[in-house]
Design a protein around this motif. Structure first.
Motif, short mmCIF file in Angstrom:
data_model
loop_
_atom_site.label_atom_id
_atom_site.label_comp_id
_atom_site.label_asym_id
_atom_site.label_seq_id
_atom_site.Cartn_x
_atom_site.Cartn_y
_atom_site.Cartn_z
N ASN A 193 0.99 -1.35 0.18
CA ASN A 193 0.15 0.04 -0.21
C ASN A 193 0.92 1.01 0.27
O ASN A 193 1.35 1.65 0.72
CB ASN A 193 -1.08 -0.13 0.94
N PRO A 194 1.41 1.57 -0.65
CA PRO A 194 2.78 2.65 -0.94
C PRO A 194 1.81 4.14 -0.77
O PRO A 194 2.24 5.21 -0.19
CB PRO A 194 2.36 3.30 -2.47
N PHE A 195 0.28 4.15 -0.78
CA PHE A 195 0.00 5.31 -0.59
C PHE A 195 -0.14 5.72 1.47
O PHE A 195 -0.05 6.96 1.85
CB PHE A 195 -1.53 5.60 -0.54
N THR A 196 -0.13 4.71 1.81
CA THR A 196 0.15 4.54 3.10
C THR A 196 1.36 5.96 3.59
O THR A 196 1.40 6.81 5.02
CB THR A 196 0.23 4.14 4.32
N ARG A 197 2.07 6.04 2.70
CA ARG A 197 3.62 6.90 3.13
C ARG A 197 3.21 7.90 2.98
O ARG A 197 3.99 9.59 2.64
CB ARG A 197 5.13 6.68 1.85
N PHE A 198 2.15 8.74 1.94
CA PHE A 198 2.08 10.25 1.89
C PHE A 198 0.78 11.07 2.68
O PHE A 198 0.23 9.90 3.61
CB PHE A 198 1.25 10.35 0.22
N SER A 199 1.02 11.95 2.95
CA SER A 199 0.60 12.63 3.49
C SER A 199 -0.18 13.78 2.87
O SER A 199 0.98 14.57 2.02
CB SER A 199 0.81 13.37 5.00
N VAL A 200 -1.03 14.89 3.10
CA VAL A 200 -1.41 16.16 1.72
C VAL A 200 -1.43 16.98 2.90
O VAL A 200 -1.57 17.05 4.37
CB VAL A 200 -3.04 15.67 1.76
N VAL A 201 -0.46 17.93 2.44
CA VAL A 201 -1.15 19.13 3.82
C VAL A 201 -1.58 20.45 2.84
O VAL A 201 -1.46 20.70 1.82
CB VAL A 201 0.79 20.41 3.53
N TYR A 202 -2.23 20.55 3.32
CA TYR A 202 -3.66 21.60 3.76
C TYR A 202 -3.49 23.04 4.84
O TYR A 202 -3.91 22.06 5.67
CB TYR A 202 -4.45 21.15 2.51
N ASP A 203 -3.19 24.22 4.56
CA ASP A 203 -3.75 25.59 5.74
C ASP A 203 -4.79 26.35 4.39
O ASP A 203 -3.38 27.03 3.60
CB ASP A 203 -3.00 25.25 6.47
N PHE A 204 -5.52 26.87 5.18
CA PHE A 204 -6.11 28.01 4.33
C PHE A 204 -6.27 29.34 5.61
O PHE A 204 -7.37 28.99 6.64
CB PHE A 204 -6.99 27.88 3.17
N SER A 205 -5.86 30.11 5.32
CA SER A 205 -6.47 31.56 5.93
C SER A 205 -7.21 32.55 5.38
O SER A 205 -5.39 33.20 4.27
CB SER A 205 -5.66 31.40 7.47
N PHE A 206 -7.32 33.23 5.38
CA PHE A 206 -8.35 34.63 4.33
C PHE A 206 -8.51 35.61 5.86
O PHE A 206 -9.36 34.92 6.35
CB PHE A 206 -9.19 34.66 3.84
N ASP A 207 -8.09 36.77 5.78
CA ASP A 207 -8.35 38.09 6.83
C ASP A 207 -8.55 39.10 6.72
O ASP A 207 -7.79 39.25 5.41
CB ASP A 207 -7.65 37.47 8.42
#
Length: 142
Positions: A100-114
């Motif tokens: 299962n090669p996808f277990t070695r991947f992680s998504v980075v996501y962070d968004f802010s608007f002010d």
């Protein structure tokens, strides 16, 4: 709708950077392994800062990331920030990776608007989202 807005923001940032003088330097991040390629546009008070990380392609088989960190400031106040990409933890144990090669991947996501200029008006002038728009992969916290 949020996806279209995010895409519009990223395209605007990239077009702004492509059409202005740029100062380049390398930088590190708590989100992505390796060094990123920094692109700054604007002056001291107003500007766009983008860091592009490509270590996923530079360190094949090892830990790496592919993504960007972008921020826009106006009058020395942060207006928009986006961190988005993929982090690879390295191949690790070969049998686990092959099963299962996808277990070695992680998504980075962070968004802010002010919009701090509206903070005193009583209008909710900020938005934050750190939930990954990609389902099925781990999310890495920054």
């Amino acid at each position: 709708m949020y996806t279209a807005f995010r895409l519009l923001v990223v395209v605007t940032l990239l077009l702004s950077v492509a059409s202005t003088p740029v100062a380049a330097a390398n930088t590190t991040s708590p989100c992505f392994p390796g060094e990123g390629h920094r692109l700054d546009s604007g002056g001291e008070e107003n500007g766009l800062n983008i860091v592009v990380f490509t270590s996923l392609f530079e360190n094949l088989g090892g830990a790496g990331g592919f993504g960007l960190e972008a921020s826009g400031d106006a009058n020395n106040q942060s207006i928009i920030q986006l961190r988005a990409g993929v982090v690879f933890d390295g191949v690790g144990p070969v049998t686990e990776f092959l099963s299962n090669p996808f277990t070695r991947f992680s998504v980075v996501y962070d968004f802010s608007f002010d919009l701090p200029m509206f903070a005193d008006s009583g209008i909710d002038s900020s938005y934050e989202d750190d939930g990954s728009p990609v389902k099925g992969l781990q999310t890495k916290e920054c």
